[in-house]
Write an enzyme that holds these catalytic residues in place. Structure first.
Site, PDB file in Angstrom:
ATOM      1  N   HIS A 122      -2.174 -15.555  15.150  1.00  0.00           N
ATOM      2  CA  HIS A 122      -1.515 -14.435  14.463  1.00  0.00           C
ATOM      3  C   HIS A 122      -2.488 -13.298  14.140  1.00  0.00           C
ATOM      4  O   HIS A 122      -2.063 -12.225  13.734  1.00  0.00           O
ATOM      5  CB  HIS A 122      -0.849 -14.930  13.183  1.00  0.00           C
ATOM      6  CG  HIS A 122       0.420 -15.707  13.419  1.00  0.00           C
ATOM      7  ND1 HIS A 122       0.537 -16.682  14.368  1.00  0.00           N
ATOM      8  CD2 HIS A 122       1.642 -15.631  12.812  1.00  0.00           C
ATOM      9  CE1 HIS A 122       1.754 -17.191  14.341  1.00  0.00           C
ATOM     10  NE2 HIS A 122       2.451 -16.560  13.415  1.00  0.00           N
ATOM     11  N   ARG A 167       7.292  29.768 -10.478  1.00  0.00           N
ATOM     12  CA  ARG A 167       8.250  29.608 -11.569  1.00  0.00           C
ATOM     13  C   ARG A 167       8.781  28.174 -11.670  1.00  0.00           C
ATOM     14  O   ARG A 167       9.075  27.677 -12.751  1.00  0.00           O
ATOM     15  CB  ARG A 167       9.418  30.581 -11.360  1.00  0.00           C
ATOM     16  CG  ARG A 167      10.314  30.683 -12.547  1.00  0.00           C
ATOM     17  CD  ARG A 167      11.558  31.518 -12.375  1.00  0.00           C
ATOM     18  NE  ARG A 167      11.647  32.305 -11.169  1.00  0.00           N
ATOM     19  CZ  ARG A 167      12.810  32.657 -10.612  1.00  0.00           C
ATOM     20  NH1 ARG A 167      13.955  32.259 -11.137  1.00  0.00           N
ATOM     21  NH2 ARG A 167      12.835  33.394  -9.519  1.00  0.00           N
ATOM     22  N   TYR A 191       9.670 -27.291   6.911  1.00  0.00           N
ATOM     23  CA  TYR A 191       9.168 -26.116   7.635  1.00  0.00           C
ATOM     24  C   TYR A 191       7.826 -25.662   7.060  1.00  0.00           C
ATOM     25  O   TYR A 191       7.645 -25.546   5.851  1.00  0.00           O
ATOM     26  CB  TYR A 191      10.170 -24.960   7.556  1.00  0.00           C
ATOM     27  CG  TYR A 191       9.611 -23.672   8.148  1.00  0.00           C
ATOM     28  CD1 TYR A 191       9.461 -23.531   9.525  1.00  0.00           C
ATOM     29  CD2 TYR A 191       9.178 -22.626   7.333  1.00  0.00           C
ATOM     30  CE1 TYR A 191       8.920 -22.395  10.077  1.00  0.00           C
ATOM     31  CE2 TYR A 191       8.631 -21.468   7.875  1.00  0.00           C
ATOM     32  CZ  TYR A 191       8.506 -21.363   9.254  1.00  0.00           C
ATOM     33  OH  TYR A 191       7.960 -20.233   9.796  1.00  0.00           O
ATOM     34  N   ASN A 197       1.878 -15.482   4.936  1.00  0.00           N
ATOM     35  CA  ASN A 197       3.303 -15.156   4.858  1.00  0.00           C
ATOM     36  C   ASN A 197       3.575 -14.380   3.569  1.00  0.00           C
ATOM     37  O   ASN A 197       3.894 -14.966   2.535  1.00  0.00           O
ATOM     38  CB  ASN A 197       4.104 -16.462   4.887  1.00  0.00           C
ATOM     39  CG  ASN A 197       5.491 -16.304   5.470  1.00  0.00           C
ATOM     40  OD1 ASN A 197       6.373 -17.080   5.183  1.00  0.00           O
ATOM     41  ND2 ASN A 197       5.694 -15.299   6.305  1.00  0.00           N
ATOM     42  N   TYR A 231       9.569  31.157  -6.633  1.00  0.00           N
ATOM     43  CA  TYR A 231       9.836  29.763  -6.982  1.00  0.00           C
ATOM     44  C   TYR A 231       8.572  28.898  -6.996  1.00  0.00           C
ATOM     45  O   TYR A 231       8.449  27.969  -7.793  1.00  0.00           O
ATOM     46  CB  TYR A 231      10.836  29.141  -5.999  1.00  0.00           C
ATOM     47  CG  TYR A 231      12.240  29.672  -6.087  1.00  0.00           C
ATOM     48  CD1 TYR A 231      12.618  30.616  -7.037  1.00  0.00           C
ATOM     49  CD2 TYR A 231      13.206  29.210  -5.206  1.00  0.00           C
ATOM     50  CE1 TYR A 231      13.915  31.092  -7.109  1.00  0.00           C
ATOM     51  CE2 TYR A 231      14.514  29.673  -5.251  1.00  0.00           C
ATOM     52  CZ  TYR A 231      14.866  30.617  -6.206  1.00  0.00           C
ATOM     53  OH  TYR A 231      16.146  31.084  -6.269  1.00  0.00           O
ATOM     54  N   GLU A 257      13.700 -13.581  14.079  1.00  0.00           N
ATOM     55  CA  GLU A 257      13.396 -12.590  13.050  1.00  0.00           C
ATOM     56  C   GLU A 257      13.978 -11.259  13.528  1.00  0.00           C
ATOM     57  O   GLU A 257      13.286 -10.404  14.072  1.00  0.00           O
ATOM     58  CB  GLU A 257      11.882 -12.541  12.834  1.00  0.00           C
ATOM     59  CG  GLU A 257      11.360 -13.883  12.340  1.00  0.00           C
ATOM     60  CD  GLU A 257       9.873 -14.090  12.512  1.00  0.00           C
ATOM     61  OE1 GLU A 257       9.173 -13.124  12.905  1.00  0.00           O
ATOM     62  OE2 GLU A 257       9.395 -15.221  12.268  1.00  0.00           O
ATOM     63  N   PHE A 262       9.427 -12.798   2.014  1.00  0.00           N
ATOM     64  CA  PHE A 262       8.406 -12.075   2.786  1.00  0.00           C
ATOM     65  C   PHE A 262       8.922 -10.761   3.349  1.00  0.00           C
ATOM     66  O   PHE A 262       8.145  -9.966   3.880  1.00  0.00           O
ATOM     67  CB  PHE A 262       7.929 -12.946   3.955  1.00  0.00           C
ATOM     68  CG  PHE A 262       9.068 -13.522   4.759  1.00  0.00           C
ATOM     69  CD1 PHE A 262       9.870 -12.720   5.545  1.00  0.00           C
ATOM     70  CD2 PHE A 262       9.351 -14.879   4.694  1.00  0.00           C
ATOM     71  CE1 PHE A 262      10.932 -13.246   6.262  1.00  0.00           C
ATOM     72  CE2 PHE A 262      10.408 -15.415   5.413  1.00  0.00           C
ATOM     73  CZ  PHE A 262      11.208 -14.587   6.205  1.00  0.00           C
TER      74      PHE A 262
END
Length: 508
Positions: free
Chosen positions: A82, A280, A52, A194, A277, A412, A326
């Protein structure tokens, strides 16, 4: 010069690289690992094994085999297709961080990339050639594919870069320097894109800016204490040691240091028994934000030195594993957590602003700090602006990491949205800085009314520093200009300009 090894890059070194433009070099042992990993990829290509990312398609196309003759085209098609980031680009500092972090990850020697590619990335860092990378379009798994593709495009002479203050085409900068763009070999496109370096780069810049902002919030809160005759007993070390959080103890110690020698602060019973507050509980509130910064620092420094691409090559190519490093979930959580810490620094600051301007709460200061109450509105609308920024941060604080939309035909099917979380954290830091700038503006004015000569020596120094570019409010004017000047000054500071390491015990 900072040596990158792939193993031990830290946030202090990143501060030098990003804020002081420090240069880098590459560790020879790391380059040896890289070379061995590359030889394994070349052997796989020669032998025609199907692996792959080397000679297959990507994502849902992982079952499609690619002929050896098409391996180069596969890598170029990958990064072009991409590179579909959208929106405004990441700021240049984030882009620089992205190049450094991707380079550092590849130096680990698990990615099968050529040394030549890493040397080109190092050249980009050392000559301030920074890719123009759109900030939107990443799901945060399979890594930051779209942003990193825009980074990879620059290597092959496509896309745009920042260089010498201008945006120019990448081919132009390489031509001007007499350097040929690279031709990517097998797996190199995938190795470059990636990973989690967009969210981590934005996260690194976020953390460095948030750390500085947290330190700045302390002197600003201390000046507000002076303007409101705050009670310092609440910062007594015994109170905070009794609870046991080191970050809370540190904030209380630093608050007392800022206020040492002040004639404006008070003790219990001198004017009142206790403060609200927002005064303080400064050590408790700010200290809790420091705890978050500690957590985020730990996760970032792991991720900065992590192998986050796929597949990974082990044992000189005998073991090649498709995994999921990834996936950005750890950084997605860290960025969402950071958002809470930043939101609270702004939330409590806005409450102190309200006390400074509200005549029912500000211990006798002029209503809205106005030089002529009624005729002049003074800081009235500055509190509105702070409230607006705080409210905006509350919407941005919604965790990005709780969302997931499947991609790549459901291959995915769970993603982190970590880059969205990192971007939103960056937006929140900018908003919080402006809220604290408003508090600083009001505290400068309030302490001036009380008497600058009665301020602590350290806070007098801060008063002088800021009055050099923000004049006193002697009449109404366009206050947005003042707030932006303060905000820009704060953004350009670093943590080390506020405290030495010995003084700033927290998150070391």
């Amino acid at each position: 010069m900072i040596k990158l090894t792939g193993e031990n890059l830290n946030l202090e070194e990143m501060r030098s690289i990003l804020f002081q433009n420090e240069t880098i070099n590459l560790d020879s042992n790391a380059l040896t690992r890289v070379q061995k990993s590359r030889e394994a990829v070349e052997r796989i290509v020669r032998e025609g094994k199907t692996v792959y990312g080397i000679n297959t398609g990507f994502g849902k196309f992982s079952d499609v085999s690619i002929n050896e003759v098409d391996v180069h085209a596969l890598q170029l098609h990958l990064i072009r297709s991409h590179a579909c980031g959208i929106g405004e680009p990441f700021e240049e500092r984030v882009s620089r961080a992205m190049v450094v972090l991707r380079l550092n990850a590849l130096l680990k020697g698990f990615s099968g990339i050529r040394v030549e590619v890493l040397e080109r990335l190092a050249y980009m860092v050392n000559h301030s050639i920074h890719p123009v990378i759109p900030s939107q379009g990443s799901l945060g798994a399979s890594g930051d594919l779209a942003p990193l593709s825009h980074l990879a495009l620059v290597l092959v002479g496509e896309g745009f870069v920042w260089h010498e203050g201008k945006q120019i085409p990448a081919y132009e900068v390489w031509g001007n320097k007499g350097i040929e763009p690279l031709v990517l070999e097998a797996k190199e496109g995938l190795a470059l894109i990636n990973g989690t370096q967009a969210m981590t780069a934005q996260g690194v810049v976020n953390w460095l800016e948030a750390e500085t902002l947290a330190y700045q919030s302390e002197w600003i809160a201390a000046m507000t204490m002076e303007a409101l005759h705050g009670i310092t007993d609440a910062f007594h070390p015994a109170v905070h040691q009794a609870r046991g959080y080191v970050e809370q103890v540190d904030v209380a110690r630093r608050m007392l240091k800022w206020l040492q020698g002040s004639q404006l602060v008070t003790t219990q019973g001198e004017k009142r028994v206790q403060d609200a507050y927002s005064l303080r509980c400064i050590p408790q509130i700010h200290g809790a934000s420091w705890q978050v910064l500690g957590y985020v620092k730990e996760k970032l420094e792991i991720e900065m030195n992590a192998a986050t691409d796929n597949p990974l090559i082990f044992e000189d190519g005998e073991v090649i594993i498709s995994g999921g490093n990834f996936h950005g979930q750890p950084i997605a959580f860290a960025m969402d957590f950071l958002k809470l810490a930043v939101a609270e620094l702004a939330n409590v600051s806005e409450r102190r602003i309200e006390r400074l301007v509200n005549p029912q709460l500000n211990e006798g200061l002029p209503p809205f700090l106005s030089p002529q109450p009624g005729l002049q509105s003074g800081a009235m609308i500055l509190q509105y602006a702070a409230a607006s920024l705080v409210s905006e941060n509350k919407t941005l604080a919604h965790p990005a990491s709780v969302d997931s939309i499947p991609s790549s035909a459901n291959q995915e099917d769970h993603v982190s949205m970590g880059t969205i979380g990192a971007r939103h954290a960056g937006n929140m830091i900018q908003n919080a800085r402006r809220v604290l700038a408003i508090e600083a503006f009001c505290a400068l004015q309030g302490s001036e009314y009380r008497g600058k000569d009665k301020m602590s020596p350290l806070l007098q120094d801060k008063w002088n520093e800021y009055r050099a570019f923000v004049p006193s409010m002697d009449e109404d004017r366009i206050f947005s200009t003042d707030i932006e000047r303060i905000s820009v000054h704060m953004k350009n500071e670093t943590a080390s300009s506020i405290y030495t390491k010995k003084e700033a015990v927290s998150v070391q």
